[in-house]
Scaffold this active site. Structure first.
Site, short mmCIF file in Angstrom:
data_model
loop_
_atom_site.label_atom_id
_atom_site.label_comp_id
_atom_site.label_asym_id
_atom_site.label_seq_id
_atom_site.Cartn_x
_atom_site.Cartn_y
_atom_site.Cartn_z
N CYS A 163 -9.84 7.63 11.27
CA CYS A 163 -10.95 8.44 11.76
C CYS A 163 -10.64 9.93 11.57
O CYS A 163 -9.90 10.52 12.36
CB CYS A 163 -11.20 8.12 13.24
SG CYS A 163 -12.49 9.13 14.00
N CYS B 105 -11.81 12.24 14.34
CA CYS B 105 -10.95 12.18 15.53
C CYS B 105 -9.64 12.92 15.31
O CYS B 105 -9.16 13.63 16.19
CB CYS B 105 -10.61 10.73 15.88
SG CYS B 105 -12.03 9.63 15.87
N ASP B 106 -9.04 12.74 14.15
CA ASP B 106 -7.65 13.15 13.98
C ASP B 106 -7.42 14.26 12.96
O ASP B 106 -6.29 14.73 12.80
CB ASP B 106 -6.80 11.92 13.59
CG ASP B 106 -6.78 10.89 14.72
OD1 ASP B 106 -6.91 11.30 15.89
OD2 ASP B 106 -6.67 9.69 14.42
#
Ligand SMILES: Cc1cc2nc3c(=O)[nH]c(=O)nc-3n(C[C@H](O)[C@H](O)[C@H](O)COP(=O)(O)OP(=O)(O)OC[C@H]3O[C@@H](n4cnc5c(N)ncnc54)[C@H](O)[C@@H]3O)c2cc1C
Length: 338
Positions: free
Chosen positions: A134, A137-138
């Site tokens: 992701c 997300c990261d």
């Protein structure tokens, strides 16, 4: 054993647990069938920095433990098992696990989606430690880093371009010569000078599991069989997601990728009393906070449906008792004022 419930929730990720918190605080004493991944996808990652309320970030497993405890505090019950079969043909619905039968007035489906992985041992061992599925997300964790993205569809190209906001270089590893992604995405990626390509290539391995971090990748060219070892700080697997919806095939409408179809972007399915929330019905946003948001919506919809049905049920009784008398009670207000 048979358990009778008003509200049953399938899944214990952000969507299921938020639904549980709301349903429990509405005194509906929900039952959560957790599935085999208690806490859902966030339990396989480390730092979560975009869930509101945690200015210093929080570890994914810890966030989920807190959600579990919060739902439990208000009376949520849990079963650690998968739902193995469902019968949605009549209400109340029936759900079976390996050892229980649950009869429920409302079912909230929050079984999520799983990121597809390549199946490398290093991939799962280093997940959250340099390997991710992701970029939204990261990506932020890879400022000034060298990252690789595996995949050839729109998602892979989107993730690669997003990562160029942080990383010094982003290399796409794709097993074919041509991308499956739309022409416009390919064009955009080509214009981005930070994106490099390893085509006709597959990711063979990620190092270094013994250090607990990503230090490099081994990439094989499938035409020449040549294996290169390249230094890397991060690897993003972007080969798609698989919604966990096998159980619902033939019971609920699913889209071409297997996601549950809800009505007009709401959380209502086409079966009255069955709601879906989180990644299982959302192939677009796929974030913990959006999953939590739809989990909340599903619980509120469930509560309102049950309240409406209970009110109508109460109105029905005097009518039955006074069979033949003129039916004057249709609205709750009429009964209250009677
Ligand atoms: C590596 C990684 C890092 C991520 N990082 C972030 C981040 O930093 N921030 C962010 O917002 N999002 C992040 N995400 C995305 C986020 O994890 C998801 O959007 C979120 O978990 C979706 O929640 P959900 O409740 O819909 O489903 P999931 O979290 O997928 O939970 C699904 C639940 O359903 C259960 N289940 C499955 N089948 C059954 C069954 N048959 N019966 C009963 N239960 C079942 C599972 O056990 C699980 O508990 C990340 C995802 C990954 C993979």
């Amino acid at each position: 054993m048979s358990i009778r419930k008003k509200v049953t929730i399938l899944g214990s990720g952000a969507a299921g647990l938020t639904a549980a918190i709301y349903a429990a605080r509405a005194n509906l004493e929900p039952l959560v069938i957790q599935g085999l991944q208690t806490g859902g996808q966030l339990t396989i990652t480390t730092d979560v920095e975009n869930f509101p309320g945690f200015p210093k970030g929080i570890q994914g497993p810890e966030l989920m433990e807190q959600m579990i405890a919060q739902a439990e505090r208000f009376g949520t019950q849990y079963i650690y098992d998968n739902a193995e079969s469902i019968d949605l043909s009549k209400r109340p619905f029936t759900i079976k696990t390996s050892s229980e039968e649950i009869i429920t007035d409302v079912l909230i489906i929050c079984t999520g989606a799983s990121a597809k992985l390549l199946g490398l041992e290093a991939e799962s061992k280093l997940m959250g430690h340099g390997v991710s599925a992701c970029a939204t997300c990261d990506g932020f964790f890879f400022k000034e880093k060298k990252v690789f993205v595996v995949g050839g569809g729109d998602t892979a190209l989107e993730e690669a371009m997003f990562l160029t906001r942080f990383a010094t270089s982003v290399t796409l590893i794709h097993r074919r010569e041509a991308f499956r992604a739309s022409a416009i995405m390919v064009e955009r990626a080509k214009r981005n000078t930070k994106v490099n390509y390893l085509l006709n290539s597959v990711l063979e391995d990620i190092t270094d599991v013994s250090k607990g971090e990503v230090t490099g990748v081994k990439v094989r060219n499938i035409k020449t069989n040549e294996v290169q070892e390249l230094p890397a700080d991060g690897v993003f697997i972007a080969i798609g997601h698989q919604p966990n919806t096998d159980l619902f095939k033939g019971h609920l409408p699913l889209d071409e990728n297997g996601y549950i179809i809800t009505k007009n972007g709401s959380v209502q399915t086409n079966v009255v009393g069955v709601f879906a929330a989180g990644d299982v019905m959302d192939s677009v946003y796929r974030q913990a906070v959006t999953a939590a948001g739809t989990g909340c919506q599903a619980a509120l919809e469930a509560q309102w449906l049950l309240e409406k049905e209970e009110a109508e049920g109460e109105l029905g009784k005097p009518e039955e008792a006074n069979a033949g008398a003129a039916s004057s009670v249709r609205e709750p207000a009429a009964k209250a004022g009677a």
